[in-house]
Design a protein around this motif. Structure first.
Motif, short mmCIF file in Angstrom:
data_model
loop_
_atom_site.label_atom_id
_atom_site.label_comp_id
_atom_site.label_asym_id
_atom_site.label_seq_id
_atom_site.Cartn_x
_atom_site.Cartn_y
_atom_site.Cartn_z
N ALA A 1 0.82 -1.21 0.00
CA ALA A 1 0.00 0.00 0.00
C ALA A 1 0.85 1.27 0.00
O ALA A 1 0.42 2.32 -0.48
N THR A 2 2.07 1.17 0.52
CA THR A 2 2.95 2.35 0.55
C THR A 2 3.94 2.36 -0.60
O THR A 2 4.92 3.11 -0.56
N ALA A 3 3.70 1.53 -1.62
CA ALA A 3 4.58 1.49 -2.79
C ALA A 3 4.76 2.87 -3.44
O ALA A 3 5.84 3.16 -3.96
N PRO A 4 3.74 3.75 -3.43
CA PRO A 4 3.97 5.08 -4.01
C PRO A 4 5.09 5.87 -3.32
O PRO A 4 5.69 6.75 -3.94
N LEU A 5 5.40 5.55 -2.07
CA LEU A 5 6.51 6.22 -1.40
C LEU A 5 7.83 5.92 -2.09
O LEU A 5 8.73 6.76 -2.12
N ASP A 6 7.95 4.71 -2.65
CA ASP A 6 9.14 4.37 -3.43
C ASP A 6 9.21 5.22 -4.69
O ASP A 6 10.27 5.70 -5.08
N ASP A 7 8.04 5.38 -5.35
CA ASP A 7 7.99 6.16 -6.59
C ASP A 7 8.35 7.62 -6.36
O ASP A 7 8.92 8.28 -7.22
N LEU A 8 7.99 8.13 -5.19
CA LEU A 8 8.28 9.53 -4.86
C LEU A 8 9.66 9.69 -4.23
O LEU A 8 10.05 10.79 -3.86
N ASN A 9 10.38 8.59 -4.09
CA ASN A 9 11.73 8.56 -3.52
C ASN A 9 11.72 8.99 -2.06
O ASN A 9 12.69 9.53 -1.55
N ARG B 1 3.43 8.40 -13.58
CA ARG B 1 4.30 7.71 -12.63
C ARG B 1 5.75 7.61 -13.12
O ARG B 1 6.69 7.81 -12.36
N SER B 2 5.96 7.30 -14.39
CA SER B 2 7.32 7.14 -14.89
C SER B 2 8.08 8.47 -14.82
O SER B 2 9.27 8.49 -14.50
N TRP B 3 7.40 9.57 -15.10
CA TRP B 3 8.07 10.88 -15.00
C TRP B 3 8.37 11.24 -13.56
O TRP B 3 9.44 11.77 -13.26
N ILE B 4 7.45 10.93 -12.67
CA ILE B 4 7.67 11.22 -11.25
C ILE B 4 8.86 10.41 -10.75
O ILE B 4 9.70 10.91 -10.00
N ARG B 5 8.94 9.13 -11.16
CA ARG B 5 10.08 8.30 -10.74
C ARG B 5 11.40 8.87 -11.25
O ARG B 5 12.40 8.86 -10.55
N ARG B 6 11.40 9.38 -12.47
CA ARG B 6 12.63 9.98 -13.02
C ARG B 6 12.99 11.27 -12.29
O ARG B 6 14.15 11.48 -11.94
N LEU B 7 12.01 12.13 -12.11
CA LEU B 7 12.27 13.43 -11.49
C LEU B 7 12.62 13.32 -10.00
O LEU B 7 13.41 14.12 -9.49
N GLU C 1 13.91 6.27 -9.97
CA GLU C 1 14.31 5.40 -11.07
C GLU C 1 15.83 5.17 -11.05
O GLU C 1 16.31 4.06 -11.25
N GLN C 2 16.58 6.24 -10.79
CA GLN C 2 18.04 6.14 -10.72
C GLN C 2 18.44 5.22 -9.56
O GLN C 2 19.33 4.38 -9.70
N ARG D 1 17.80 1.63 -10.49
CA ARG D 1 18.86 1.12 -11.37
C ARG D 1 20.13 0.83 -10.58
O ARG D 1 20.84 -0.14 -10.85
N HIS D 2 20.43 1.67 -9.57
CA HIS D 2 21.62 1.45 -8.74
C HIS D 2 21.47 0.15 -7.94
O HIS D 2 22.42 -0.63 -7.83
N VAL D 3 20.28 -0.10 -7.41
CA VAL D 3 20.03 -1.34 -6.67
C VAL D 3 20.26 -2.54 -7.58
O VAL D 3 20.93 -3.51 -7.21
N GLN D 4 19.72 -2.50 -8.79
CA GLN D 4 19.87 -3.61 -9.74
C GLN D 4 21.33 -3.81 -10.15
O GLN D 4 21.78 -4.94 -10.29
N ALA D 5 22.06 -2.71 -10.32
CA ALA D 5 23.48 -2.81 -10.67
C ALA D 5 24.28 -3.44 -9.53
O ALA D 5 25.18 -4.26 -9.76
#
Length: 182
Positions: free
Chosen positions: A36-44, A126-132, A136-137, A140-144
């Motif tokens: 339920a709090t997944a949007p907190l990840d999207d908003l960093n 959502r994708s723009w919010i993750r980038r801004l 998203e960065q 990608r760092h976690v996956q790397a």
């Protein structure tokens, strides 16, 4: 249109009630908050922690300093296993669960996925919010870091094989020739 988007939200509590009789309800209940709090990840506003061993692997995956014995190689592989989970050469641990419990767990995971999707679908762009926001960065760092940890673990197991070390300092299937180095 609104009715179609509300239908999954109505089904989630119904599915939760059905799962309440299953053994998967404990996992379901503990996962609802995270979903339920997944949007907190999207908003960093909430970030996934990257273990130190993975950051070290990302910085220098082929570092062999202080890894001159099989026991130290095995200890480093154990640290990586703790952060990454078991390697693909390891057989899965028997958990003793029944078919019904596994089905309940799968249903819980599906319900949590539906909650996570419903919570994140409310974010327009959502994708723009993750980038801004930098989420998203960070993702990608976690996956790397995970990829670097897997690469380091494979490299260390190869070094262990070369040095005739027994598992866990080598793959689980490897049998040392003669006497294993310590």
């Amino acid at each position: 249109m609104l009715q179609d988007t509300m239908r999954p939200l109505v089904l989630i509590p119904v599915l939760a009630m059905l799962l309440s009789g299953c053994g998967g309800m404990g996992a379901f209940g503990s996962g609802v908050g995270a979903a339920a709090t997944a949007p907190l990840d999207d908003l960093n506003l909430r970030r996934e922690h990257i273990p130190t061993v993975l950051l070290q692997a990302e910085a220098n995956p082929y570092d062999l300093r202080n890894l001159d014995q099989c026991s130290t190689i095995g200890a480093e592989i154990a640290r990586l296993d703790e952060a990454l989970g078991p390697d693909t050469d390891e057989p899965p641990a028997p958990d003793g669960s029944t078919l019904g419990e596994r089905a309940g767990d799968a249903a819980s995971e599906a319900a949590l996925g539906a909650i996570r999707d419903a919570a994140t679908d409310f974010i327009p762009g959502r994708s723009w919010i993750r980038r801004l926001s930098g989420a998203e960065q960070h993702s990608r760092h976690v996956q790397a870091a995970i990829q670097a940890g897997r690469m380091r673990r494979a490299f260390l197991k190869g070094v262990g094989m070369n040095r005739n070390c027994a598992p866990p300092a080598a793959p689980a299937w490897f049998r040392p020739r003669g006497r294993s180095q310590r």
